[in-house]
Scaffold this motif. Sequence first.
Motif, PDB file in Angstrom:
ATOM      1  N   ALA A 172     -30.259 -36.107 -15.265  1.00  0.00           N
ATOM      2  CA  ALA A 172     -28.804 -35.990 -14.852  1.00  0.00           C
ATOM      3  C   ALA A 172     -28.524 -37.009 -13.890  1.00  0.00           C
ATOM      4  N   ILE A 173     -29.385 -37.420 -12.785  1.00  0.00           N
ATOM      5  CA  ILE A 173     -28.985 -38.381 -12.008  1.00  0.00           C
ATOM      6  C   ILE A 173     -28.712 -39.731 -12.613  1.00  0.00           C
ATOM      7  N   GLY A 174     -29.780 -40.097 -13.408  1.00  0.00           N
ATOM      8  CA  GLY A 174     -29.844 -41.198 -14.157  1.00  0.00           C
ATOM      9  C   GLY A 174     -28.464 -41.490 -14.837  1.00  0.00           C
ATOM     10  N   VAL A 175     -27.822 -40.435 -15.632  1.00  0.00           N
ATOM     11  CA  VAL A 175     -26.699 -40.438 -16.152  1.00  0.00           C
ATOM     12  C   VAL A 175     -25.568 -40.415 -14.995  1.00  0.00           C
ATOM     13  N   ALA A 176     -25.690 -39.982 -13.984  1.00  0.00           N
ATOM     14  CA  ALA A 176     -24.613 -39.780 -13.015  1.00  0.00           C
ATOM     15  C   ALA A 176     -24.577 -41.426 -12.305  1.00  0.00           C
ATOM     16  N   ALA A 177     -25.578 -41.973 -11.949  1.00  0.00           N
ATOM     17  CA  ALA A 177     -25.757 -43.374 -11.534  1.00  0.00           C
ATOM     18  C   ALA A 177     -25.009 -44.442 -12.289  1.00  0.00           C
TER      19      ALA A 177
END
Length: 514
Positions: free
Chosen positions: A106-111
């Motif tokens: 999810a952090i990858g998607v958010a970044a």
Amino acid sequence: MTTVLAPRVVARSGISRRHFTLTPPARSALLVGLVAFFVSFAWSWQPSYWGDEAASIMSAERSFSSLFGLLDNIDAVHGLYYLFLHGWIDLFGGSEISTRLPSAIAIGVAAAGTVVLARFFMGSRVAISGGLIFAVLPRVTYMGAEARSTAIATAIAVWLTVLLVHALRSGTASRRRQVTLWLGYSLLLALGMYVFLFLALLLPVHAVVVVVAARRHLLGRNVVAWLGASAFGLLLAAPIILIGTSQREQIAFIGRRPTVTVTEAAVMQWFDTIPVAIMAWSLIVVAVLVVFLRRSGLHRAGLPDRAALSIFLAWMVLPSAILLIGTQVVTPMYSLRYLSLCAPAVGVVIAVGVAALTTKWLRALAVAALVVVIVPAYVVQRGDFGKNEGSDWRQVAEVMAARAAPGDGVVFDQSVRPSRVPRLAMHVYPDAFVGLKDLTLTRSYAETGWLWDDVAPLSNVLPTVADLDRIWLLQYSGSGESRRGTDVRTLTLQGFHVADTTLLNRTRIIEMTR
């Protein structure tokens, strides 16, 4: 026939290649997303589980009937995440690396979304820097390695904002496309609130986005469209809003904590340590001063104009202000974790501050200094005791697995707040406790409509110790001496004595034998 079909096949193949070729901005966003994923994923399995993660895992491992019974009483706002985690654990198991992996993704998607969003308003270099700085903020690397829904909610928040800006800028598109975009906004808003109810804090920020990002000649129509889409999203989310409101007592613990000051929030909300906060806020101040005072050259430097920077500043400030004011005026509601969804804006504004510095050497020095002050916080987060100020349940489980034998009794300290009760070690690391007799258990959590087990005081279940020769006491070292000594004295009167004591990071393991 071959000569007739071959050109068609080649033509289709060419179309396919053009269709799937990523544009340079898309490649940049994807690469930033991959970097962010690996930063959050690296060593995420190292820290022991802690109380909130135990709530996630124990809830997810319930049967569906037990889970829905729980959600009827408490934690309905986390229900969708628990259902997701239920299926995830069935597929990949309940280890730290497995249950924390969705948050890293999810952090990858958010970044990646942060880069896409920032690119609407500023140059690609600044946008890419914003995504990377977001990825290394201590609040982000913490939630990216945690079995909770915060990281997923943050990813939804970013892409919801991307979708909003895209809808606002599609004024010349067909009516069908516009309706599709606004409907998508409504659905994603509702989904975000089912994942994390406080995502509603983005709506005031999105009001600012509408005013700033909408084309002037379409402002009135866009305001109406956004209000309608937001209202429909809230209508779809009405069940979780009503249930969450009825279960508001579950955040009553916030009122029992010391009031968070603005200064404490400025440090802990996103930055974790004072050196990181000083460096980050310095760059934020630089961004504000340069963009609002500089009259020309912003576009050439890839910097946003005043209106665009106002969007990201509003994203930083408005949700925090709402919770701080609400805590003072209505009811305690401020929690540092609730403002994690503001971290993308923080990363972008810091990146603007870096880009606003006058020389290449100053910019390089600022980035290096930021990394230097962030690394120690990251190292602590990835240590064995990186969660909840030192949770050590995996180490407890290792000691019990090595030393306890089937048929031994075990008693857990119940004198601390639920998220720190040593009993939870048995539920998140169950293999280490197989064969042990849980002496004070009266009803398992899976049989209740609550998060935790029902237990009785040791003094009420003394007949259960009559045929035992060894009992293990697991106590929270932060309990008062009188509380810690109660169970020891009770067992001493039953003919036991302390054979050995092991103190881990914050759990004391006492071996008592006849």
